[in-house]
Design a protein around this motif. Structure first.
Motif, PDB file in Angstrom:
ATOM      1  N   GLY A   1       0.804  -1.227   0.000  1.00  0.00           N
ATOM      2  CA  GLY A   1       0.000   0.000   0.000  1.00  0.00           C
ATOM      3  C   GLY A   1       0.832   1.269   0.000  1.00  0.00           C
ATOM      4  N   SER A   2       2.131   1.157  -0.271  1.00  0.00           N
ATOM      5  CA  SER A   2       3.010   2.334  -0.265  1.00  0.00           C
ATOM      6  C   SER A   2       2.706   3.244  -1.443  1.00  0.00           C
ATOM      7  N   GLN A   3       3.095   4.509  -1.302  1.00  0.00           N
ATOM      8  CA  GLN A   3       2.973   5.464  -2.390  1.00  0.00           C
ATOM      9  C   GLN A   3       4.241   5.448  -3.243  1.00  0.00           C
ATOM     10  N   ILE A   4       4.099   5.924  -4.468  1.00  0.00           N
ATOM     11  CA  ILE A   4       5.213   5.956  -5.419  1.00  0.00           C
ATOM     12  C   ILE A   4       5.656   7.400  -5.619  1.00  0.00           C
ATOM     13  N   ALA A   5       6.927   7.675  -5.351  1.00  0.00           N
ATOM     14  CA  ALA A   5       7.493   9.007  -5.557  1.00  0.00           C
ATOM     15  C   ALA A   5       8.543   8.944  -6.656  1.00  0.00           C
ATOM     16  N   TYR A   6       8.527   9.947  -7.518  1.00  0.00           N
ATOM     17  CA  TYR A   6       9.470  10.077  -8.632  1.00  0.00           C
ATOM     18  C   TYR A   6       9.803  11.549  -8.789  1.00  0.00           C
ATOM     19  N   PRO A   7      10.902  11.869  -9.450  1.00  0.00           N
ATOM     20  CA  PRO A   7      11.125  13.271  -9.808  1.00  0.00           C
ATOM     21  C   PRO A   7       9.913  13.833 -10.552  1.00  0.00           C
ATOM     22  N   ALA A   8       9.430  14.978 -10.118  1.00  0.00           N
ATOM     23  CA  ALA A   8       8.229  15.568 -10.715  1.00  0.00           C
ATOM     24  C   ALA A   8       8.418  15.854 -12.190  1.00  0.00           C
ATOM     25  N   ILE A   9       9.664  16.131 -12.597  1.00  0.00           N
ATOM     26  CA  ILE A   9       9.942  16.472 -13.983  1.00  0.00           C
ATOM     27  C   ILE A   9       9.605  15.318 -14.927  1.00  0.00           C
ATOM     28  N   ASP A  10       9.591  14.076 -14.409  1.00  0.00           N
ATOM     29  CA  ASP A  10       9.218  12.932 -15.248  1.00  0.00           C
ATOM     30  C   ASP A  10       7.729  12.929 -15.576  1.00  0.00           C
ATOM     31  N   ASP A  11       6.919  13.544 -14.712  1.00  0.00           N
ATOM     32  CA  ASP A  11       5.469  13.676 -14.951  1.00  0.00           C
ATOM     33  C   ASP A  11       4.842  12.321 -15.262  1.00  0.00           C
ATOM     34  N   LEU A  12       5.094  11.336 -14.420  1.00  0.00           N
ATOM     35  CA  LEU A  12       4.562   9.991 -14.640  1.00  0.00           C
ATOM     36  C   LEU A  12       3.150   9.886 -14.074  1.00  0.00           C
ATOM     37  N   PRO A  13       2.166   9.471 -14.870  1.00  0.00           N
ATOM     38  CA  PRO A  13       0.805   9.327 -14.349  1.00  0.00           C
ATOM     39  C   PRO A  13       0.700   8.310 -13.222  1.00  0.00           C
ATOM     40  N   CYS A  14       1.624   7.335 -13.176  1.00  0.00           N
ATOM     41  CA  CYS A  14       1.569   6.299 -12.148  1.00  0.00           C
ATOM     42  C   CYS A  14       2.153   6.754 -10.809  1.00  0.00           C
ATOM     43  N   ALA A  15       2.822   7.889 -10.767  1.00  0.00           N
ATOM     44  CA  ALA A  15       3.444   8.370  -9.524  1.00  0.00           C
ATOM     45  C   ALA A  15       2.422   9.085  -8.653  1.00  0.00           C
ATOM     46  N   ASP A  16       2.503   8.839  -7.353  1.00  0.00           N
ATOM     47  CA  ASP A  16       1.613   9.513  -6.393  1.00  0.00           C
ATOM     48  C   ASP A  16       2.201  10.839  -5.925  1.00  0.00           C
TER      49      ASP A  16
END
Length: 250
Positions: free
Chosen positions: A74-89
């Motif tokens: 149930g963890s959230q997914i974090a990525y660099p915002a610049i990637d703009d991934l729809p799957c990232a929370d």
């Protein structure tokens, strides 16, 4: 702070467990799909709840475990915002502190290996810990010949963002292929054969452009899969499908 370094041998990837005991908040930096179940079990044995995963960039040498761990914990997914991934929370960016409970993590925009690469810096009051991703490795650095990589940009990222840190800063890279675990900024400035002793920019660029490295064996499925936070695309070769099959059956 509770800290643990984990290893995935096929891609020689390090995953880092960061836990804030005061708030019982936990993050994993650069998890790998192949070892997602192992990481979940490590957390269970330690009595920890996984709150989020955090990737340094869209990897070309392995599938991230972010999506699988979200399914498992149930963890959230974090990525660099610049990637703009729809799957990232969660999107992280330089200049905005990312908090793991009371632990403050500082994203550092460090392009060059990829155009959107970020590293992460934590100051625990005793040590500064730099999670350098693929930008700076131990006695090496990330390659710059794919995914919008650029040698001159990487040189500036390393010199302007990493080599300005205190010499005693601990360096934890995303990979090591020689059985090493940790470095320091002082060590990399002194002995990294690609960067040491104030190697000039042009000499670094020439070195990186003439490395003649083999084509990355997982890039054709890892990049599109990681653009979906670790989803296995249809073109994963049979020899790499075991982790995907565990994922599909999950």
């Amino acid at each position: 702070m509770i800290f643990k370094q984990l290893f995935e041998p096929d891609s020689s990837t390090y995953t880092y467990l960061i836990n804030c005991p005061e708030t019982e908040t936990t993050a994993l930096i650069d998890p790998v799909l192949d070892t997602a179940e192992r990481d979940a079990e490590v957390l269970r044995q330690m009595g920890l709840r996984l709150d989020c995963t955090l990737d340094t960039h869209i990897h070309a040498d392995h599938l991230t475990g972010a999506r699988r761990l979200k399914e498992l914990t149930g963890s959230q997914i974090a990525y660099p915002a610049i990637d703009d991934l729809p799957c990232a929370d969660i999107g992280v960016k330089e200049g905005e502190v990312f908090r793991i409970g009371t632990i403050e993590l500082y994203p550092l925009f460090t392009p060059g290996h990829t155009d959107h690469h970020h590293a992460y810096l934590i100051d625990n009051g005793t040590h500064k810990l730099l999670f350098s991703g693929d930008a700076l490795l131990i006695d090496a650095c990330g390659r710059t010949d794919f995914q919008s990589g650029d040698a001159a940009t990487l040189y500036r990222s390393i010199h302007n963002k990493f080599f300005t840190l205190p010499d005693e800063t601990l360096v934890y890279p995303c990979h090591d292929y020689e059985g090493r675990f940790i470095s320091t900024i002082a060590q990399e400035k002194a002995r990294n054969p690609r960067l040491a002793q104030n190697k000039p920019l042009q000499a670094f660029v020439e070195l990186m452009e003439n490395m003649d490295l083999p084509y990355p064996r997982k890039i054709d499925f890892a990049v599109p899969g990681n653009e979906r936070c670790g989803e296995c695309p249809p073109n994963v070769p049979e020899q790499y499908r075991a982790a995907c099959e565990r994922h599909d059956q999950g």
